[in-house]
Scaffold this motif. Structure first.
Motif, short mmCIF file in Angstrom:
data_model
loop_
_atom_site.label_atom_id
_atom_site.label_comp_id
_atom_site.label_asym_id
_atom_site.label_seq_id
_atom_site.Cartn_x
_atom_site.Cartn_y
_atom_site.Cartn_z
N VAL A 219 0.84 -1.20 0.00
CA VAL A 219 0.00 0.00 0.00
C VAL A 219 0.87 1.25 0.00
O VAL A 219 0.66 2.18 -0.80
CB VAL A 219 -0.95 0.01 1.22
CG1 VAL A 219 -1.58 1.40 1.40
CG2 VAL A 219 -2.03 -1.04 1.07
N ARG A 223 1.30 4.07 -2.92
CA ARG A 223 0.99 5.48 -2.67
C ARG A 223 2.18 6.37 -3.04
O ARG A 223 2.02 7.45 -3.62
CB ARG A 223 0.58 5.69 -1.21
CG ARG A 223 -0.75 5.01 -0.87
CD ARG A 223 -1.12 5.22 0.60
NE ARG A 223 -1.55 6.58 0.87
CZ ARG A 223 -2.79 7.02 0.76
NH1 ARG A 223 -3.76 6.19 0.40
NH2 ARG A 223 -3.09 8.27 1.04
N GLN A 231 -0.10 9.06 5.05
CA GLN A 231 -1.20 9.14 6.01
C GLN A 231 -1.16 7.99 7.02
O GLN A 231 -2.10 7.22 7.19
CB GLN A 231 -2.55 9.18 5.28
CG GLN A 231 -2.72 10.42 4.41
CD GLN A 231 -4.08 10.53 3.77
OE1 GLN A 231 -4.73 9.51 3.47
NE2 GLN A 231 -4.54 11.75 3.55
N TYR A 293 -3.84 -2.33 -3.97
CA TYR A 293 -4.38 -1.62 -2.80
C TYR A 293 -3.69 -0.28 -2.57
O TYR A 293 -2.48 -0.15 -2.74
CB TYR A 293 -4.22 -2.48 -1.55
CG TYR A 293 -4.92 -3.82 -1.62
CD1 TYR A 293 -6.22 -3.92 -2.10
CD2 TYR A 293 -4.27 -4.99 -1.19
CE1 TYR A 293 -6.87 -5.15 -2.16
CE2 TYR A 293 -4.91 -6.21 -1.24
CZ TYR A 293 -6.20 -6.29 -1.74
OH TYR A 293 -6.83 -7.51 -1.80
N TYR A 294 -4.53 0.70 -2.15
CA TYR A 294 -4.01 2.02 -1.80
C TYR A 294 -4.46 2.46 -0.40
O TYR A 294 -4.02 3.51 0.07
CB TYR A 294 -4.50 3.06 -2.82
CG TYR A 294 -3.83 2.94 -4.16
CD1 TYR A 294 -2.67 3.66 -4.44
CD2 TYR A 294 -4.35 2.09 -5.14
CE1 TYR A 294 -2.05 3.54 -5.68
CE2 TYR A 294 -3.73 1.97 -6.37
CZ TYR A 294 -2.57 2.69 -6.64
OH TYR A 294 -1.96 2.56 -7.87
N TYR A 295 -5.30 1.65 0.23
CA TYR A 295 -5.87 2.05 1.53
C TYR A 295 -5.99 0.81 2.43
O TYR A 295 -6.12 -0.32 1.95
CB TYR A 295 -7.27 2.65 1.35
CG TYR A 295 -7.36 3.78 0.36
CD1 TYR A 295 -7.17 5.10 0.76
CD2 TYR A 295 -7.63 3.53 -0.99
CE1 TYR A 295 -7.26 6.14 -0.14
CE2 TYR A 295 -7.72 4.57 -1.91
CZ TYR A 295 -7.52 5.87 -1.48
OH TYR A 295 -7.59 6.90 -2.39
N LEU A 310 -10.99 4.80 -2.96
CA LEU A 310 -11.38 5.58 -1.79
C LEU A 310 -12.82 5.25 -1.39
O LEU A 310 -13.14 5.21 -0.19
CB LEU A 310 -11.24 7.07 -2.10
CG LEU A 310 -11.59 8.03 -0.97
CD1 LEU A 310 -10.75 7.76 0.27
CD2 LEU A 310 -11.42 9.48 -1.43
N HIS A 313 -12.75 2.11 0.50
CA HIS A 313 -12.09 2.37 1.79
C HIS A 313 -13.05 3.07 2.75
O HIS A 313 -13.09 2.72 3.95
CB HIS A 313 -10.86 3.25 1.55
CG HIS A 313 -10.17 3.69 2.81
ND1 HIS A 313 -9.60 2.82 3.71
CD2 HIS A 313 -9.97 4.95 3.32
CE1 HIS A 313 -9.07 3.49 4.71
NE2 HIS A 313 -9.28 4.79 4.50
N ASN A 314 -13.81 4.03 2.26
CA ASN A 314 -14.76 4.74 3.13
C ASN A 314 -15.80 3.79 3.71
O ASN A 314 -16.24 3.96 4.86
CB ASN A 314 -15.42 5.88 2.37
CG ASN A 314 -14.48 7.05 2.14
OD1 ASN A 314 -13.51 7.22 2.87
ND2 ASN A 314 -14.75 7.86 1.12
#
Length: 327
Positions: A219, A223, A231, A293-295, A310, A313-314
């Motif tokens: 991840v 990013r 983050q 994956y990024y989150y 996103l 993820h949210n």
């Protein structure tokens, strides 16, 4: 020194007179073969550098392993061991004889103590661990560069210096990092071994689940490749405490506060590691899996839910918030 030699000479004379007065060689043999302790217990004797036979004789007598100081002296002299005793810490095992114990000191069969350095400790925490480990000589306040030691199990002998042990930890990391760096994947967004250690320390603090480390590393690598901020909450905590536990949750104001370690506010990597990473985290950073994956966010099971977008993820965050309310 003169006083020690005097007492030693007196003891030796007493011992020799005892033998010469009719006690005989058989008595010495019985003394040398006497069992120092019985049962299942064990005891320890420590000879610092400069300590000799008299100090050893006193310790054995003080622990009631021998009945008289001269027992140790005459046995050592008769066996020709007096000038061959080695400094260190030795264990008296159940049913061990005086002769066999003296021979173990001559052979240097010292006690090996163990120091366990867990993954993810900051260097301040490692310093505290070393300072509070029995038998390690600490002559000055310990300072260790963050992320410079390899978490592992280290064996040491009583009397070894903190500097020597820390140097071994740092040498171990340098050696492993050199090997792993040569085996790294192509086209990583990290350009140096120092950057690899920084990212590995963040991976180490983000998850305690071994199987997740490659995914967490992937991840962050993804990013960085996209120019996204990392983050990472652990970096915020390090910016506040400099390596000590925060003991509470991160506040909204702390999320917004700009520090060199707040990866919600800075681009790329922080200026240094935030902990001492284990080998698995370093390997994960240098050879991350190819995943989209990024989150990620906690999933309530001790692990994390990973997401590509996103929006996804949210949804995972909302599930986690609901779990938090029910805790």
């Amino acid at each position: 020194m003169i006083r020690r030699r005097f007492y030693f000479s007196v003891l030796l004379v007493v011992a020799l007179l005892s033998l010469a007065s009719g006690l005989g060689w058989g008595v010495w043999t019985a003394i040398s073969q006497q069992k120092l302790i019985s049962g299942n217990e064990s005891r320890t004797v420590y000879l610092a550098k400069g300590d000799g036979l008299l100090r050893l004789a006193y310790q054995l007598w003080d622990q009631r392993a021998t009945r008289a100081l001269w027992h140790t002296v005459i046995t050592s002299e008769a066996l020709g061991l007096s000038g061959r005793l080695q400094a260190g810490e030795y264990r008296i095992t159940p049913d061990q004889t005086l002769e066999s114990f003296l021979n173990s000191i001559v052979k240097g069969e010292r006690i090996q103590r163990r120091l366990v350095v867990p993954e993810g400790l900051s260097s301040k925490q490692v310093a505290i661990l070393v300072e509070n480990s029995f038998g390690i000589e600490v002559s000055r306040p310990i300072t260790i560069s963050e992320g410079s030691v390899l978490p592992d199990t280290y064996f040491y002998e009583r009397g070894e210096t903190a500097d020597a042990i820390i140097s071994r930890m740092q040498t171990a990391l340098a050696s492993e990092l050199e090997r792993l760096w040569d085996q790294r994947a192509n086209d990583l967004p990290i350009k140096s071994k120092a950057e690899a250690i920084i990212l590995a320390s963040i991976v180490e603090k983000e998850t305690a689940v071994a199987r997740e480390r490659p995914l967490v590393a992937a991840v962050f690598i993804n990013r960085l490749r996209q120019g996204m901020r990392l983050q990472s909450d652990p970096t915020i905590i390090y910016g506040i405490t400099q390596g000590l536990p925060l003991g509470r949750g991160i506040t909204r104001s702390e999320l917004r506060t700009e520090t060199p370690y707040n990866t919600y506010r800075i681009n790329g990597l922080p200026p240094g590691p935030i902990a001492n990473a284990g080998l698995d985290s370093i390997k994960a950073v240098l050879n991350p899996p190819d995943v989209p994956y990024y989150y990620f966010v906690a999933d309530g099971s001790g692990g994390h839910a990973f997401a590509k977008t996103l929006k996804e993820h949210n949804r995972n965050v909302a599930k986690w918030r609901q779990i938090e309310k029910n805790l």
